[in-house]
Structures are given as C-alpha cells and as structure tokens.
Design a protein around this motif. Structure first.
Motif, mmCIF file in Angstrom:
data_model
loop_
_atom_site.group_PDB
_atom_site.id
_atom_site.type_symbol
_atom_site.label_atom_id
_atom_site.label_comp_id
_atom_site.label_asym_id
_atom_site.label_seq_id
_atom_site.Cartn_x
_atom_site.Cartn_y
_atom_site.Cartn_z
ATOM 1 N N UNK A 117 66.183 -79.680 -30.648
ATOM 2 C CA UNK A 117 66.514 -79.546 -32.073
ATOM 3 C C UNK A 117 66.534 -80.934 -32.709
ATOM 4 N N UNK A 118 65.950 -81.063 -33.886
ATOM 5 C CA UNK A 118 65.964 -82.337 -34.605
ATOM 6 C C UNK A 118 65.749 -82.051 -36.084
ATOM 7 N N UNK A 119 66.163 -82.992 -36.917
ATOM 8 C CA UNK A 119 66.047 -82.834 -38.364
ATOM 9 C C UNK A 119 64.727 -83.427 -38.853
ATOM 10 N N UNK A 120 64.078 -82.691 -39.737
ATOM 11 C CA UNK A 120 62.826 -83.161 -40.326
ATOM 12 C C UNK A 120 63.104 -83.872 -41.649
ATOM 13 N N UNK A 121 62.610 -85.087 -41.823
ATOM 14 C CA UNK A 121 62.765 -85.770 -43.116
ATOM 15 C C UNK A 121 61.690 -85.331 -44.102
ATOM 16 N N UNK A 122 61.726 -85.911 -45.273
ATOM 17 C CA UNK A 122 60.698 -85.656 -46.281
ATOM 18 C C UNK A 122 59.521 -86.587 -45.998
ATOM 19 N N UNK A 123 58.375 -86.006 -45.702
ATOM 20 C CA UNK A 123 57.206 -86.814 -45.377
ATOM 21 C C UNK A 123 56.313 -87.106 -46.579
ATOM 22 N N UNK A 124 56.715 -86.670 -47.760
ATOM 23 C CA UNK A 124 55.819 -86.765 -48.916
ATOM 24 C C UNK A 124 55.582 -88.196 -49.382
ATOM 25 N N UNK A 125 56.434 -89.142 -48.992
ATOM 26 C CA UNK A 125 56.285 -90.520 -49.474
ATOM 27 C C UNK A 125 55.561 -91.435 -48.515
ATOM 28 N N UNK A 126 54.927 -90.898 -47.527
ATOM 29 C CA UNK A 126 54.259 -91.736 -46.527
ATOM 30 C C UNK A 126 53.090 -92.492 -47.155
ATOM 31 N N UNK A 127 53.004 -93.781 -46.841
ATOM 32 C CA UNK A 127 51.894 -94.612 -47.299
ATOM 33 C C UNK A 127 51.354 -95.398 -46.103
ATOM 34 N N UNK A 128 50.031 -95.393 -45.936
ATOM 35 C CA UNK A 128 49.413 -96.120 -44.837
ATOM 36 C C UNK A 128 48.241 -96.939 -45.356
ATOM 37 N N UNK A 129 47.862 -97.928 -44.559
ATOM 38 C CA UNK A 129 46.763 -98.815 -44.929
ATOM 39 C C UNK A 129 45.704 -98.779 -43.832
ATOM 40 N N UNK A 130 44.444 -98.708 -44.245
ATOM 41 C CA UNK A 130 43.336 -98.646 -43.288
ATOM 42 C C UNK A 130 42.306 -99.710 -43.647
ATOM 43 N N UNK A 131 41.367 -99.929 -42.739
ATOM 44 C CA UNK A 131 40.298 -100.889 -42.990
ATOM 45 C C UNK A 131 39.338 -100.337 -44.051
ATOM 46 N N UNK A 132 38.713 -101.197 -44.823
ATOM 47 C CA UNK A 132 37.742 -100.733 -45.824
ATOM 48 C C UNK A 132 36.529 -100.103 -45.147
ATOM 49 N N UNK A 133 35.838 -99.258 -45.895
ATOM 50 C CA UNK A 133 34.609 -98.650 -45.398
ATOM 51 C C UNK A 133 33.530 -99.709 -45.298
ATOM 52 N N UNK A 402 47.401 -84.867 -46.978
ATOM 53 C CA UNK A 402 47.007 -84.725 -48.383
ATOM 54 C C UNK A 402 48.016 -85.369 -49.314
ATOM 55 N N UNK A 403 49.299 -85.307 -48.952
ATOM 56 C CA UNK A 403 50.353 -85.871 -49.806
ATOM 57 C C UNK A 403 50.545 -87.362 -49.596
ATOM 58 N N UNK A 404 49.964 -87.919 -48.538
ATOM 59 C CA UNK A 404 50.164 -89.337 -48.227
ATOM 60 C C UNK A 404 49.352 -90.229 -49.161
ATOM 61 N N UNK A 405 49.824 -91.460 -49.321
ATOM 62 C CA UNK A 405 49.091 -92.466 -50.077
ATOM 63 C C UNK A 405 48.340 -93.344 -49.087
ATOM 64 N N UNK A 406 47.023 -93.351 -49.219
ATOM 65 C CA UNK A 406 46.185 -94.119 -48.302
ATOM 66 C C UNK A 406 45.437 -95.177 -49.097
ATOM 67 N N UNK A 407 45.572 -96.439 -48.687
ATOM 68 C CA UNK A 407 44.837 -97.539 -49.322
ATOM 69 C C UNK A 407 44.155 -98.350 -48.226
ATOM 70 N N UNK A 408 43.094 -99.062 -48.629
ATOM 71 C CA UNK A 408 42.477 -99.964 -47.659
ATOM 72 C C UNK A 408 43.065 -101.360 -47.820
ATOM 73 N N UNK A 409 42.703 -102.255 -46.921
ATOM 74 C CA UNK A 409 43.305 -103.592 -46.932
ATOM 75 C C UNK A 409 42.862 -104.427 -48.130
ATOM 76 N N UNK A 410 41.866 -103.930 -48.870
ATOM 77 C CA UNK A 410 41.460 -104.599 -50.117
ATOM 78 C C UNK A 410 42.243 -104.091 -51.316
ATOM 79 N N UNK A 411 43.149 -103.128 -51.063
ATOM 80 C CA UNK A 411 43.958 -102.595 -52.149
ATOM 81 C C UNK A 411 43.385 -101.386 -52.838
ATOM 82 N N UNK A 412 42.257 -100.871 -52.368
ATOM 83 C CA UNK A 412 41.631 -99.711 -52.989
ATOM 84 C C UNK A 412 42.263 -98.420 -52.456
ATOM 85 N N UNK A 413 42.499 -97.469 -53.364
ATOM 86 C CA UNK A 413 43.025 -96.164 -52.967
ATOM 87 C C UNK A 413 41.917 -95.359 -52.293
ATOM 88 N N UNK A 414 42.229 -94.766 -51.156
ATOM 89 C CA UNK A 414 41.261 -93.949 -50.418
ATOM 90 C C UNK A 414 41.549 -92.480 -50.701
#
Length: 450
Positions: A117-133, A402-414
């Motif tokens: 048993x464990x408590x689930x937090x709100x995952x809607x504010x997750x933001x991650x950064x990835x390499x540019x295409x 789908x709810x996460x914020x994804x940007x690349x290391x150049x600052x562009x939204x993915x």
C-alpha cells in the motif's frame, strides 16, 4: 470462519484462519465417504464402511488430511477476499491446529507476499528535459543505403572472394574418421560469422570450384566445442551489386519520380524517427520521475527468485556484476507495475475491446504469429486478464505523459502529439494514439533488453 491479518513487512503479511468444527464437519463427512468408496474392508460393502471403522483401519489423520486438502484452498481464498488482500505468488501455509477429535477446530496460518500500500501523488506537474531532435545527413544516407541494399543483386565473379561476397558451399566436419555433420548448397556471406569459427578466413581468397580445409571447434550438437576437421567446397562466389542512385532507382524503390524527392522523404522519415526516439526518452524520464515521487517497497524474496531464474537461464549465476544489474532492473520493473496498477485503479482506467485487439495484433506481429493464433494461446493459457492489465498500465502511463511538460535542452517545448510513429506523414485522426505508441515501443525495447 474467522480470520486475522498481521503485517510482517510492508510487502508480507501473516493470515491466521480459524475454521469452527461445525463448519468443517461437512468436509470431514465428505472425506469419510470418499475414503469409504475407495477401500475394501471385509464385512462391509464398498462405500458403506462406517466412519469408526475407517478411523480404526486407516487412522483419523488420513481423514483429516483428505478433508483439509480439499477445503484449504477455499478457506484461504475466502480469507483473502474478506481481508481485501492482493497476494503475490504462493502462500507458505502452516497448519497450527488439526481436528484430530470431534468438536475440534481447524486453524492455519499463511504467510503471503502482497501488493504494498502506498499513496499516489499528483503527477500532473511533471516536467522533464530531453535532447533536441537531430537528424543528420548521415542518417539520411544510412536510410538510403539500406533501401538500396534491398534492391541489390548478386552477380557471379571471377576474382578472389573477399568479405561481403556471397558464396554457395558444401561443408563437412569430421572428428577422426567420424563424420559429425555435412551440408550441401548452403548460402553464406563471408564476414557474417554465423557458422564455424575460421570459416570466414578460409573462404577469403577462394574462387568457385576450389576446396579449403581447416580445423575449428564445433558450434553445436552433442560434441560442441570439440575440434573438428572441416572441408569446404566452394560452389560459387557472387558479389553484391547495388543499383545506381538515380531517378530510375527512386521510381523502382518508392512512389517518387526523382532521387531528390526520395532523399527529401527519407530526411522526413529520419526526422520523425529522431522525434520518436525523443518521445521514448521523454517517456523514460517521466516514469523515472514518477518512481522518485513515490516510496514503493518490493518483496525482496520475489525479486531474488526472479533474478535467480533470469541468471539461471543465461547460465550466469556466478556473475555478481550482472546479478546486481538484473536485480536493479527487476526491482524497477516491479515498482513500475505496482505504480501503474495503482494509477489504473485510482483513475478508474478502462480497457475496451478495440484497445485489447490492437495490443494483441501488435504483439502477435512481434512474435511472428497471426493475431488469431496469438489470441488463442492467450485464452488457452488464461492470460487474457494479464493482457488487459498490461494495456491498462500503458494507458495510465500515456495519460501522465500527455499531461507532462517536455522541453529540449535548447528550451523548445516538445509536443509528443506531433510525432508520427510510422514516419510516413501526419494523420490528425491518429494523434490520440501517438503517446500510447511511444509507450508501446518503449515497452518493446525494455522487453528486448531483458
């Protein structure tokens, strides 16, 4: 029946069950009838042996064992349901009190690994950064050469064979005077290294009609590893001839009229492939972030059992470094399953028939099976509920992605919904499926690594 649960660890409990004598009596009576129908006692017709005679002849313990073996699974299942436990694996059962005399109760304990048993937090504010295409000219050329290779032809040659040439050979292997193996008319590409050690070296420099001999350890069979004398007769040698890169090739290999149009299309495909890899990287980082946000205990004994099974299958039980790697990946996989199952339950995620069929079709193609054959195997093996659960987990992860914020290391939204997994162009009707395609592909990659 009464039951009580004692928590031993966050992932293991002890279930104590007491079955009153009155509840157990019908089971004992049935056991007497079963035993009486199976034994022959002088003076009594088969099936009419009194209980006291059975006790005298075979012992009360025989009857109790028959009754308990028959009833225990039902009592255990009932206690699990009453206490809303979600067991993992088989229980360790200990019979603490047996009804060796009339009027005595049955008591047993069962230690079980359970879903923590464990408590689930709100995952809607997750933001991650990835390499540019990044889709380079080299990526386009790699795709073009791969396409070109599909239309290559094999031409007989008179020169000496070299790496990359295709041969047709007869091969025999002997140990002493005993022929171990012999094949004729086998196609082999020099340099592929997928037959005997030393074969590539022996074939380089040969011509059609020549015979070469060498020694090599056998690769398989009962005498694998033993040195054998190998004789190879070269029937033919052919070189791989690639088509010229021109408009004719573009028309042959695609729907385009010119090589320039084909290159442009391949560049688009390379960019989409790079975006898809970017989406997988985002998926992995989102999942890692989710796991960091939740403290999920795992049953160590189940992890150890899975690691042992994995290493035993690879014959690497003594490889401590690999054991540590497999332990880490197994622990993460188990935590991930617990997390996504909890998310499915919390968000009441449902799997419809269309989604199930789509998953079956995709998985069947990976195994080289028809969807009907694969579905039949799932049904026969009782695996359909497990498949439904897996599709639900993928939907849960896709929703978080789908709810996460994804940007690349150049600052562009993915925008992951702009990714076309097929690399064949956009289709607005398919946008909702893109995220689940990313999740599916990432799962396939992880399965392959495992």
């Amino acid at each position: 029946m009464k039951s009580a649960v004692e928590t031993l660890t966050p992932t293991r409990v002890k279930l104590t069950v007491e079955v009153p004598a009155a509840d157990l009596k019908p089971r004992l009576d049935a056991a007497y009838r079963t035993i009486g129908a199976q034994v022959q006692v002088p003076g009594f017709r088969k099936g009419k042996v009194p209980a006291r005679i059975i006790d005298q002849r075979f012992g009360r313990g025989t009857v109790v064992q028959e009754a308990v073996n028959e009833a225990l699974p039902e009592y255990y299942t009932q206690a699990i349901a009453e206490n809303e436990l979600r067991p993992l694996g088989q229980p360790e059962v200990n019979l603490t009190q047996l009804p060796m005399e009339d009027g005595q109760d049955l008591t047993f304990e069962a230690e079980i690994d359970v879903v923590p048993a464990f408590d689930l937090p709100d995952f809607s504010g997750i933001a991650v950064e990835v390499e540019p295409v990044s889709a380079s000219d080299e990526d386009v050329e790699t795709r073009l050469e791969a396409l070109r290779g599909r239309f290559a032809t094999l031409k007989p040659i008179n020169r000496k064979a070299k790496t990359g040439d295709h041969t047709t050979i007869d091969l025999s292997a002997k140990i002493g005077d005993e022929e171990i193996d012999a094949v004729t008319g086998v196609s082999y590409e020099i340099g592929s290294g997928n037959m005997l050690d030393g074969l590539d070296k022996a074939l380089r420099g040969t011509k059609a009609g020549e015979t070469v001999e060498f020694t090599a350890p056998l690769a398989g069979g009962d005498r694998a590893g033993e040195e054998a004398d190998v004789t190879v007769v070269v029937q033919s040698v052919k070189a791989r001839e690639l088509p010229a890169l021109d408009d004719d090739f573009a028309q042959l290999a695609s729907e385009h009229d010119t090589l320039e149009e084909l290159r442009a299309d391949l560049a688009k495909q390379a960019e989409q492939a790079a975006k898809f890899e970017q989406g997988i990287a985002a998926r992995d980082k989102v999942l890692d972030t989710m796991l960091e946000m939740v403290d999920i205990p795992v049953p160590e004994n189940l992890v150890e059992a899975e690691v042992h099974r994995h290493l035993e299958g690879e014959n690497r039980l003594d490889d401590d470094t690999h054991r540590a790697e497999v332990t880490e990946s197994t622990t993460k996989a188990m935590k991930t399953q617990f997390l996504l199952d909890a998310l499915v339950e919390r968000d009441e995620i449902q799997v419809d028939q269309g989604e199930l069929i789509e998953y079956i079709m995709m998985t069947a193609s990976q195994y080289g099976m028809s969807p009907q054959e694969f579905a039949s195997q799932l049904e026969q093996g009782g695996q359909v509920p497990a498949v439904v659960a897996e599709v639900g987990r993928r939907k849960a992860l896709a929703a978080v992605l789908e709810a996460a914020t994804v940007t690349d290391t150049d600052g562009n939204v993915v925008d992951l919904n702009e990714i076309d997994p097929s690399g064949e162009g956009d289709d607005e009707d398919d946008e909702d499926e893109d995220l689940e395609d990313i999740v599916d592909e990432a799962e396939v990659v992880e399965d392959d690594k495992a």
